[in-house]
Design a protein around this motif. Structure first.
Motif, PDB file in Angstrom:
ATOM      1  N   LEU A   1     -16.023 -30.302  38.104  1.00 15.12           N
ATOM      2  CA  LEU A   1     -15.870 -31.322  39.127  1.00 15.12           C
ATOM      3  C   LEU A   1     -14.670 -32.209  38.821  1.00 15.12           C
ATOM      4  CD1 LEU A   1     -16.973 -32.753  41.656  1.00 15.12           C
ATOM      5  CD2 LEU A   1     -18.338 -34.181  40.110  1.00 15.12           C
ATOM      6  N   LEU A   2     -14.512 -32.581  37.564  1.00 12.74           N
ATOM      7  CA  LEU A   2     -13.377 -33.419  37.175  1.00 12.74           C
ATOM      8  C   LEU A   2     -12.058 -32.688  37.411  1.00 12.74           C
ATOM      9  CD1 LEU A   2     -12.308 -36.017  35.825  1.00 12.74           C
ATOM     10  CD2 LEU A   2     -12.535 -34.846  33.647  1.00 12.74           C
ATOM     11  N   LEU A   3     -11.978 -31.434  37.002  1.00 13.42           N
ATOM     12  CA  LEU A   3     -10.727 -30.689  37.164  1.00 13.42           C
ATOM     13  C   LEU A   3     -10.450 -30.360  38.631  1.00 13.42           C
ATOM     14  CD1 LEU A   3     -10.867 -28.251  34.141  1.00 13.42           C
ATOM     15  CD2 LEU A   3      -9.150 -30.000  34.549  1.00 13.42           C
TER      16      LEU A   3
ATOM     17  N   TYR B   1       1.455 -27.464  34.910  1.00 12.20           N
ATOM     18  CA  TYR B   1       0.036 -27.787  35.056  1.00 12.20           C
ATOM     19  C   TYR B   1      -0.753 -26.581  35.564  1.00 12.20           C
ATOM     20  CZ  TYR B   1      -4.255 -29.713  36.938  1.00 12.20           C
ATOM     21  OH  TYR B   1      -5.577 -29.934  37.228  1.00 12.20           O
ATOM     22  N   LYS B   2      -0.231 -25.927  36.595  1.00 11.77           N
ATOM     23  CA  LYS B   2      -0.922 -24.758  37.151  1.00 11.77           C
ATOM     24  C   LYS B   2      -1.012 -23.627  36.112  1.00 11.77           C
ATOM     25  CE  LYS B   2      -2.294 -25.677  41.239  1.00 11.77           C
ATOM     26  NZ  LYS B   2      -3.714 -25.687  41.533  1.00 11.77           N
ATOM     27  N   ASN B   3       0.056 -23.431  35.354  1.00 13.56           N
ATOM     28  CA  ASN B   3       0.035 -22.400  34.311  1.00 13.56           C
ATOM     29  C   ASN B   3      -0.984 -22.727  33.227  1.00 13.56           C
ATOM     30  OD1 ASN B   3       1.971 -20.848  35.569  1.00 13.56           O
ATOM     31  ND2 ASN B   3       3.663 -21.763  34.430  1.00 13.56           N
ATOM     32  N   ALA B   4      -1.116 -24.006  32.908  1.00 13.01           N
ATOM     33  CA  ALA B   4      -2.101 -24.409  31.906  1.00 13.01           C
ATOM     34  C   ALA B   4      -3.520 -24.182  32.406  1.00 13.01           C
ATOM     35  CB  ALA B   4      -1.905 -25.879  31.535  1.00 13.01           C
ATOM     36  N   ARG B   5      -3.725 -24.282  33.707  1.00 17.11           N
ATOM     37  CA  ARG B   5      -5.054 -24.083  34.290  1.00 17.11           C
ATOM     38  C   ARG B   5      -5.405 -22.610  34.458  1.00 17.11           C
ATOM     39  NH1 ARG B   5      -7.783 -27.475  37.598  1.00 17.11           N
ATOM     40  NH2 ARG B   5      -9.263 -25.794  37.334  1.00 17.11           N
TER      41      ARG B   5
ATOM     42  N   ILE C   1      -6.497 -32.579  42.791  1.00 14.86           N
ATOM     43  CA  ILE C   1      -6.107 -33.350  43.985  1.00 14.86           C
ATOM     44  C   ILE C   1      -5.031 -34.370  43.651  1.00 14.86           C
ATOM     45  CG2 ILE C   1      -6.966 -35.019  45.678  1.00 14.86           C
ATOM     46  CD1 ILE C   1      -9.675 -33.498  45.497  1.00 14.86           C
ATOM     47  N   LEU C   2      -5.152 -35.005  42.479  1.00 14.83           N
ATOM     48  CA  LEU C   2      -4.156 -36.004  42.082  1.00 14.83           C
ATOM     49  C   LEU C   2      -2.812 -35.377  41.717  1.00 14.83           C
ATOM     50  CD1 LEU C   2      -6.416 -38.368  39.952  1.00 14.83           C
ATOM     51  CD2 LEU C   2      -5.506 -38.798  42.245  1.00 14.83           C
TER      52      LEU C   2
END
Length: 119
Positions: free
Chosen positions: A70-72, A94-98, A78-79
């Motif tokens: 939920l946090l992620l 950021y997207k690559n880290a996710r 969204i932020l």
């Protein structure tokens, strides 16, 4: 349980010879061995208790993972979205880290054929 069974065997074997063991242990020590073994046995977790603790731990872990998702997904993603155009490098990092890469997976022949036909 093995220690408990061993203590009872020792008690059963030592009881008839308690008076002869006097230089090493007293008759009270031999009698106390049974009480200690019984107390030890009552303190051992029973199988049902272990399963209940495991179920509670699994439920707590499931709740923690749901809160992290939920946090992620509901907050941080969204932020970070507005940064996609402003700071493309940061957003891509950021997207690559996710992204989670499953290194243990293998492609099947059918998957190879379907990707080849799409190209």
């Amino acid at each position: 349980m093995q220690l408990y069974a061993f203590a009872y065997t020792l008690f059963d074997d030592a009881t008839p010879y308690a008076a002869q063991l006097e230089p090493f242990v007293t008759a009270d020590d031999v009698a106390q061995l049974k009480d200690l073994a019984d107390n030890f046995n009552t303190l051992l977790p029973q199988k049902r208790t272990q399963q209940n603790k495991s179920t509670v731990s699994t439920k707590n872990l499931e709740d923690a993972i749901a809160q992290m998702d939920l946090l992620l997904n509901g907050t941080i993603d969204i932020l970070v979205k507005p940064w996609e155009t402003k700071e493309a490098e940061f957003f891509n990092a950021y997207k690559n880290a996710r992204t989670i890469v499953d290194s243990a997976s293998r492609k099947t022949k059918e998957a190879d054929k379907s990707t080849a036909s799409q190209q």
